[in-house]
Design a protein around this motif. Sequence first.
Motif, mmCIF file in Angstrom:
data_model
loop_
_atom_site.group_PDB
_atom_site.id
_atom_site.type_symbol
_atom_site.label_atom_id
_atom_site.label_comp_id
_atom_site.label_asym_id
_atom_site.label_seq_id
_atom_site.Cartn_x
_atom_site.Cartn_y
_atom_site.Cartn_z
ATOM 1 N N PRO A 184 -10.873 34.056 -23.882
ATOM 2 C CA PRO A 184 -10.387 33.938 -22.499
ATOM 3 C C PRO A 184 -10.594 32.542 -21.931
ATOM 4 O O PRO A 184 -11.474 31.803 -22.377
ATOM 5 C CB PRO A 184 -11.265 34.943 -21.737
ATOM 6 N N GLU A 209 -9.367 39.478 -15.730
ATOM 7 C CA GLU A 209 -8.234 40.107 -16.406
ATOM 8 C C GLU A 209 -7.136 39.069 -16.680
ATOM 9 O O GLU A 209 -6.536 39.057 -17.744
ATOM 10 C CB GLU A 209 -7.656 41.258 -15.560
ATOM 11 N N MET A 233 -8.095 36.598 -19.501
ATOM 12 C CA MET A 233 -8.091 37.087 -20.881
ATOM 13 C C MET A 233 -6.796 37.823 -21.242
ATOM 14 O O MET A 233 -6.726 38.513 -22.242
ATOM 15 C CB MET A 233 -9.315 37.978 -21.142
ATOM 16 N N CYS A 283 -5.395 37.314 -24.686
ATOM 17 C CA CYS A 283 -6.264 37.654 -25.813
ATOM 18 C C CYS A 283 -5.842 38.967 -26.469
ATOM 19 O O CYS A 283 -5.161 39.788 -25.862
ATOM 20 C CB CYS A 283 -7.707 37.786 -25.339
ATOM 21 N N GLN A 339 -10.408 41.207 -25.873
ATOM 22 C CA GLN A 339 -10.575 41.652 -24.484
ATOM 23 C C GLN A 339 -11.711 42.652 -24.372
ATOM 24 O O GLN A 339 -12.540 42.573 -23.463
ATOM 25 C CB GLN A 339 -9.278 42.283 -23.977
ATOM 26 N N VAL A 380 -9.677 46.315 -19.071
ATOM 27 C CA VAL A 380 -8.944 45.808 -20.211
ATOM 28 C C VAL A 380 -7.551 46.412 -20.204
ATOM 29 O O VAL A 380 -7.382 47.628 -20.178
ATOM 30 C CB VAL A 380 -9.680 46.140 -21.533
#
Length: 87
Positions: A31, A54, A57, A60, A65, A81
């Motif tokens: 992230p 959030e 990331m 990712c 995550q 997530v």
Amino acid sequence: MPGMQDGRIVILPPTPGGCPYCGDTHDPRDPHNRDSLTYQHKFRKKYGRYPTWEDAMRHCSVLTQARWAEKLAERGIQVEVSGHERG
Ligand SMILES: [Zn+2]
């Protein structure tokens, strides 16, 4: 608001070789540094709001995550997530 104590926002230039988004040196699969003023400034300019973990990331993998959500939870930061994998 960090960095605004004296009424000015100081944007530091990105570290050479650092991430083009947050200016931090991190694995591109990890992230962005949500606390980076460079990232917050760029994000806010684009979306009109400050980034959340959030957002930081979003690029990712689901696995990454989940790993970071776990790490952040240990620091008392709850992250949803998204389960959305991209790139
Ligand atoms: Zn970054």
